[in-house]
Design a protein around this motif. Structure first.
Motif, PDB file in Angstrom:
ATOM      1  N   ASN A 112       0.792  -1.231   0.000  1.00 41.18           N
ATOM      2  CA  ASN A 112       0.000   0.000   0.000  1.00 41.18           C
ATOM      3  C   ASN A 112       0.827   1.285   0.000  1.00 41.18           C
ATOM      4  O   ASN A 112       0.303   2.354  -0.334  1.00 41.18           O
ATOM      5  N   GLU A 113       2.134   1.175   0.349  1.00 39.85           N
ATOM      6  CA  GLU A 113       2.947   2.384   0.424  1.00 39.85           C
ATOM      7  C   GLU A 113       4.300   2.256  -0.276  1.00 39.85           C
ATOM      8  O   GLU A 113       4.583   2.968  -1.247  1.00 39.85           O
ATOM      9  N   LEU A 114       5.140   1.357   0.224  1.00 41.68           N
ATOM     10  CA  LEU A 114       6.538   1.311  -0.232  1.00 41.68           C
ATOM     11  C   LEU A 114       6.703   0.732  -1.634  1.00 41.68           C
ATOM     12  O   LEU A 114       7.449   1.268  -2.458  1.00 41.68           O
ATOM     13  N   PHE A 115       6.037  -0.393  -1.893  1.00 47.02           N
ATOM     14  CA  PHE A 115       6.115  -1.038  -3.204  1.00 47.02           C
ATOM     15  C   PHE A 115       4.681  -1.313  -3.666  1.00 47.02           C
ATOM     16  O   PHE A 115       4.192  -2.445  -3.567  1.00 47.02           O
ATOM     17  N   PRO A 116       3.980  -0.286  -4.138  1.00 50.64           N
ATOM     18  CA  PRO A 116       2.542  -0.393  -4.445  1.00 50.64           C
ATOM     19  C   PRO A 116       2.216  -1.592  -5.335  1.00 50.64           C
ATOM     20  O   PRO A 116       2.862  -1.823  -6.361  1.00 50.64           O
ATOM     21  N   PHE A 117       1.220  -2.333  -4.889  1.00 47.76           N
ATOM     22  CA  PHE A 117       0.756  -3.508  -5.637  1.00 47.76           C
ATOM     23  C   PHE A 117      -0.374  -3.082  -6.559  1.00 47.76           C
ATOM     24  O   PHE A 117      -1.285  -2.355  -6.148  1.00 47.76           O
ATOM     25  N   ASP A 118      -0.340  -3.559  -7.805  1.00 42.35           N
ATOM     26  CA  ASP A 118      -1.356  -3.183  -8.793  1.00 42.35           C
ATOM     27  C   ASP A 118      -2.570  -4.104  -8.663  1.00 42.35           C
ATOM     28  O   ASP A 118      -2.711  -5.084  -9.387  1.00 42.35           O
ATOM     29  N   PHE A 119      -3.439  -3.768  -7.722  1.00 43.69           N
ATOM     30  CA  PHE A 119      -4.629  -4.586  -7.489  1.00 43.69           C
ATOM     31  C   PHE A 119      -5.559  -4.578  -8.700  1.00 43.69           C
ATOM     32  O   PHE A 119      -6.200  -5.593  -9.006  1.00 43.69           O
ATOM     33  N   ASP A 120      -5.658  -3.459  -9.400  1.00 43.67           N
ATOM     34  CA  ASP A 120      -6.563  -3.360 -10.552  1.00 43.67           C
ATOM     35  C   ASP A 120      -6.194  -4.381 -11.632  1.00 43.67           C
ATOM     36  O   ASP A 120      -7.054  -5.086 -12.159  1.00 43.67           O
ATOM     37  N   THR A 121      -4.898  -4.456 -11.954  1.00 46.15           N
ATOM     38  CA  THR A 121      -4.450  -5.420 -12.966  1.00 46.15           C
ATOM     39  C   THR A 121      -4.654  -6.843 -12.473  1.00 46.15           C
ATOM     40  O   THR A 121      -5.108  -7.717 -13.221  1.00 46.15           O
ATOM     41  N   TYR A 122      -4.342  -7.086 -11.215  1.00 45.70           N
ATOM     42  CA  TYR A 122      -4.495  -8.435 -10.655  1.00 45.70           C
ATOM     43  C   TYR A 122      -5.935  -8.926 -10.788  1.00 45.70           C
ATOM     44  O   TYR A 122      -6.182 -10.063 -11.203  1.00 45.70           O
ATOM     45  N   PHE A 123      -6.882  -8.076 -10.441  1.00 43.79           N
ATOM     46  CA  PHE A 123      -8.279  -8.499 -10.421  1.00 43.79           C
ATOM     47  C   PHE A 123      -8.934  -8.533 -11.802  1.00 43.79           C
ATOM     48  O   PHE A 123     -10.015  -9.090 -11.957  1.00 43.79           O
ATOM     49  N   SER A 124      -8.286  -7.959 -12.803  1.00 40.43           N
ATOM     50  CA  SER A 124      -8.947  -7.832 -14.110  1.00 40.43           C
ATOM     51  C   SER A 124      -8.302  -8.600 -15.251  1.00 40.43           C
ATOM     52  O   SER A 124      -8.849  -8.639 -16.358  1.00 40.43           O
ATOM     53  N   ASN A 125      -7.145  -9.251 -15.016  1.00 45.75           N
ATOM     54  CA  ASN A 125      -6.415  -9.780 -16.174  1.00 45.75           C
ATOM     55  C   ASN A 125      -6.877 -11.137 -16.690  1.00 45.75           C
ATOM     56  O   ASN A 125      -6.407 -11.597 -17.726  1.00 45.75           O
ATOM     57  N   GLY A 126      -7.760 -11.836 -16.002  1.00 48.09           N
ATOM     58  CA  GLY A 126      -8.313 -13.088 -16.546  1.00 48.09           C
ATOM     59  C   GLY A 126      -7.592 -14.358 -16.152  1.00 48.09           C
ATOM     60  O   GLY A 126      -8.080 -15.458 -16.411  1.00 48.09           O
ATOM     61  N   MET A 127      -6.416 -14.246 -15.539  1.00 51.97           N
ATOM     62  CA  MET A 127      -5.719 -15.443 -15.067  1.00 51.97           C
ATOM     63  C   MET A 127      -6.351 -15.943 -13.764  1.00 51.97           C
ATOM     64  O   MET A 127      -6.859 -15.154 -12.975  1.00 51.97           O
ATOM     65  N   THR A 128      -6.294 -17.253 -13.567  1.00 53.65           N
ATOM     66  CA  THR A 128      -6.732 -17.826 -12.301  1.00 53.65           C
ATOM     67  C   THR A 128      -5.513 -17.977 -11.397  1.00 53.65           C
ATOM     68  O   THR A 128      -4.523 -18.580 -11.798  1.00 53.65           O
ATOM     69  N   CYS A 129      -5.595 -17.426 -10.196  1.00 51.77           N
ATOM     70  CA  CYS A 129      -4.477 -17.513  -9.259  1.00 51.77           C
ATOM     71  C   CYS A 129      -4.964 -18.111  -7.944  1.00 51.77           C
ATOM     72  O   CYS A 129      -5.864 -17.564  -7.295  1.00 51.77           O
ATOM     73  N   GLU A 130      -4.374 -19.247  -7.565  1.00 56.70           N
ATOM     74  CA  GLU A 130      -4.695 -19.883  -6.295  1.00 56.70           C
ATOM     75  C   GLU A 130      -3.494 -19.798  -5.368  1.00 56.70           C
ATOM     76  O   GLU A 130      -2.351 -19.919  -5.803  1.00 56.70           O
ATOM     77  N   ILE A 131      -3.774 -19.604  -4.095  1.00 61.25           N
ATOM     78  CA  ILE A 131      -2.736 -19.493  -3.077  1.00 61.25           C
ATOM     79  C   ILE A 131      -2.962 -20.604  -2.056  1.00 61.25           C
ATOM     80  O   ILE A 131      -4.066 -20.754  -1.523  1.00 61.25           O
ATOM     81  N   VAL A 132      -1.926 -21.377  -1.785  1.00 60.76           N
ATOM     82  CA  VAL A 132      -2.055 -22.538  -0.905  1.00 60.76           C
ATOM     83  C   VAL A 132      -1.849 -22.125   0.551  1.00 60.76           C
ATOM     84  O   VAL A 132      -0.864 -21.459   0.891  1.00 60.76           O
ATOM     85  N   THR A 133      -2.790 -22.524   1.397  1.00 60.61           N
ATOM     86  CA  THR A 133      -2.682 -22.318   2.832  1.00 60.61           C
ATOM     87  C   THR A 133      -2.915 -23.656   3.531  1.00 60.61           C
ATOM     88  O   THR A 133      -3.434 -24.598   2.930  1.00 60.61           O
ATOM     89  N   THR A 134      -2.553 -23.736   4.809  1.00 64.14           N
ATOM     90  CA  THR A 134      -2.815 -24.936   5.599  1.00 64.14           C
ATOM     91  C   THR A 134      -3.836 -24.607   6.684  1.00 64.14           C
ATOM     92  O   THR A 134      -3.604 -23.724   7.524  1.00 64.14           O
ATOM     93  N   ASN A 135      -4.966 -25.286   6.629  1.00 57.90           N
ATOM     94  CA  ASN A 135      -6.018 -25.111   7.625  1.00 57.90           C
ATOM     95  C   ASN A 135      -5.563 -25.760   8.938  1.00 57.90           C
ATOM     96  O   ASN A 135      -5.321 -26.963   8.986  1.00 57.90           O
ATOM     97  N   CYS A 136      -5.443 -24.961   9.993  1.00 58.91           N
ATOM     98  CA  CYS A 136      -4.928 -25.480  11.267  1.00 58.91           C
ATOM     99  C   CYS A 136      -5.889 -26.465  11.924  1.00 58.91           C
ATOM    100  O   CYS A 136      -5.461 -27.318  12.717  1.00 58.91           O
ATOM    101  N   LEU A 137      -7.174 -26.362  11.631  1.00 63.31           N
ATOM    102  CA  LEU A 137      -8.162 -27.245  12.244  1.00 63.31           C
ATOM    103  C   LEU A 137      -8.138 -28.633  11.626  1.00 63.31           C
ATOM    104  O   LEU A 137      -8.276 -29.634  12.330  1.00 63.31           O
ATOM    105  N   THR A 138      -7.960 -28.685  10.302  1.00 60.30           N
ATOM    106  CA  THR A 138      -7.987 -29.973   9.597  1.00 60.30           C
ATOM    107  C   THR A 138      -6.599 -30.497   9.248  1.00 60.30           C
ATOM    108  O   THR A 138      -6.425 -31.693   8.998  1.00 60.30           O
ATOM    109  N   GLY A 139      -5.627 -29.593   9.183  1.00 62.73           N
ATOM    110  CA  GLY A 139      -4.282 -29.980   8.765  1.00 62.73           C
ATOM    111  C   GLY A 139      -4.162 -30.156   7.262  1.00 62.73           C
ATOM    112  O   GLY A 139      -3.107 -30.566   6.757  1.00 62.73           O
TER     113      GLY A 139
END
Length: 365
Positions: free
Chosen positions: A94-121
């Motif tokens: 948001n300040e030092l290295f601005p991220f281009d949210f507009d391009t991210y949300f509009s470019n048509g690529m599918t992006c998935e981010i992997v997380t680990t659910n602590c409840l289920t593992g």
């Protein structure tokens, strides 16, 4: 946009390597329809989807102390975190290295981010299409290493580093039906993790006593990681290749795992071509010495005969039998790997006339 999957492994600061590879792809305007990132790879993934060349590098290689996100030992005890996650996922974008949210949300690529659910593992493959704060929170969760970073709550559910449950989600991508998958890994070839020691296992149990499924996932992580590496190595060695680019370029394939067993090279039926093949270690039916032209049916028969999953060819146009090769590959269900011809810039008729005039003038003088 290429219809293919791109898998980005994590690895903390080793993500700088990934950023270099992705910067090159972006410079070549090469983008994939699907991207999945894990841990530090999630930061690489979103910067790739937002098409910001150099951003990941700038975030990871500090310009000065004011940009540093590392806590000292004193702050680690106070903050219960080795890293200043607010700096990375709030002040940076948001300040030092601005991220281009507009391009991210509009470019048509599918992006998935992997997380680990602590409840289920279990691993969860999360997406966000319009909420910038939630997107950064997902990246934060994916990058929150166990023991040294706090748990991140998203929608009321506790999450940690995605690499715990699925470090290299190649099987997840295969389940999506994508036939072409590119992996960018941050460990050297043949790397294997050491099994979790009793001391570290005891620490996991103490730190995450409320989450027994998470503890099991943490302890089993090296085993699952090593199995995935073995699976990837197996995939690299699968699939025979029908090579129709000639004997002179055969040497370029020497680094391919299992190349002598996987490659079937069609070359001209002359002594020089066959000699090159043999010098490189090919023998028997792996050398197909035949003179073209070849019909689509002949190409198809050879693809099926040698059980080839890939056909490598140059774009030789109509005279090179390119159309027949493409027809055969499609019929056989083989993936065509096409090497483009250099674009012939040439000269117009008028340019040719002028060049000839200049040449005749030089000769006469």
């Amino acid at each position: 946009m290429t219809e293919a999957g791109l898998v980005l492994e994590g690895g903390a600061t080793r993500g700088v390597f990934t950023s270099g590879a992705l910067d090159y792809l972006m410079e070549k305007d090469l983008y994939f329809s699907y991207v999945v990132g894990v841990s530090a790879g999630s930061c690489n993934a979103v910067d790739y989807v937002s098409k910001q060349i150099g951003r990941t590098r700038d975030c990871m290689i500090h310009r000065g102390k004011e940009y540093s996100y590392y806590y000292g030992l004193k702050d680690f005890v106070k903050e219960r975190s080795l890293l200043d996650m607010d700096m990375i996922f709030n002040k940076y974008p948001n300040e030092l290295f601005p991220f281009d949210f507009d391009t991210y949300f509009s470019n048509g690529m599918t992006c998935e981010i992997v997380t680990t659910n602590c409840l289920t593992g279990n691993a969860e493959y999360m997406t966000e299409d319009n909420d910038s704060d939630r997107l950064m929170k997902i990246c934060r969760a994916s990058s929150s290493m166990p023991l040294v970073c706090p748990i991140v709550n998203i929608d009321g559910i506790p999450y940690l580093d995605g690499g715990l449950a699925d470090s290299i989600p190649v099987k997840h991508v295969q389940e999506k039906g994508l036939k072409k998958i590119v992996l960018i890994l941050t460990r050297p070839e043949g790397y294997r993790k050491k099994l979790t020691s009793k001391a570290v296992g005891k620490l996991y149990r103490k730190m995450y006593s409320k989450y027994p499924a998470l503890v099991r996932t943490c302890i089993r992580r090296p085993v699952m990681y090593n199995r995935t590496e073995e699976y990837i190595e197996k995939l690299e060695k699968e699939g025979n290749i029908f090579l129709t680019t000639g004997s002179k370029e055969l040497v370029l394939w020497q680094g391919l795992p299992g190349h002598l067993e996987r490659i079937f090279a069609r070359v001209l039926p002359v002594e020089a071509s066959v000699h090159i093949c043999r010098e490189l270690g090919y023998s028997g039916r792996h050398i197909i010495a035949m003179q073209g032209p070849f019909s689509a049916e002949m190409n198809y028969i050879q693809l099926k005969e040698f059980q080839c999953s890939y056909m490598v060819t140059k774009d030789g146009g109509d005279t090179g039998g390119f159309k027949e090769k493409m027809q055969a590959a499609k019929k056989a269900g083989a993936t065509a790997v096409v090497i483009d011809r250099p674009k012939d810039k040439g000269m117009s008729l008028e340019q040719t006339k002028e060049a000839v005039k200049e040449w005749m003038k030089d000769v006469s003088e």
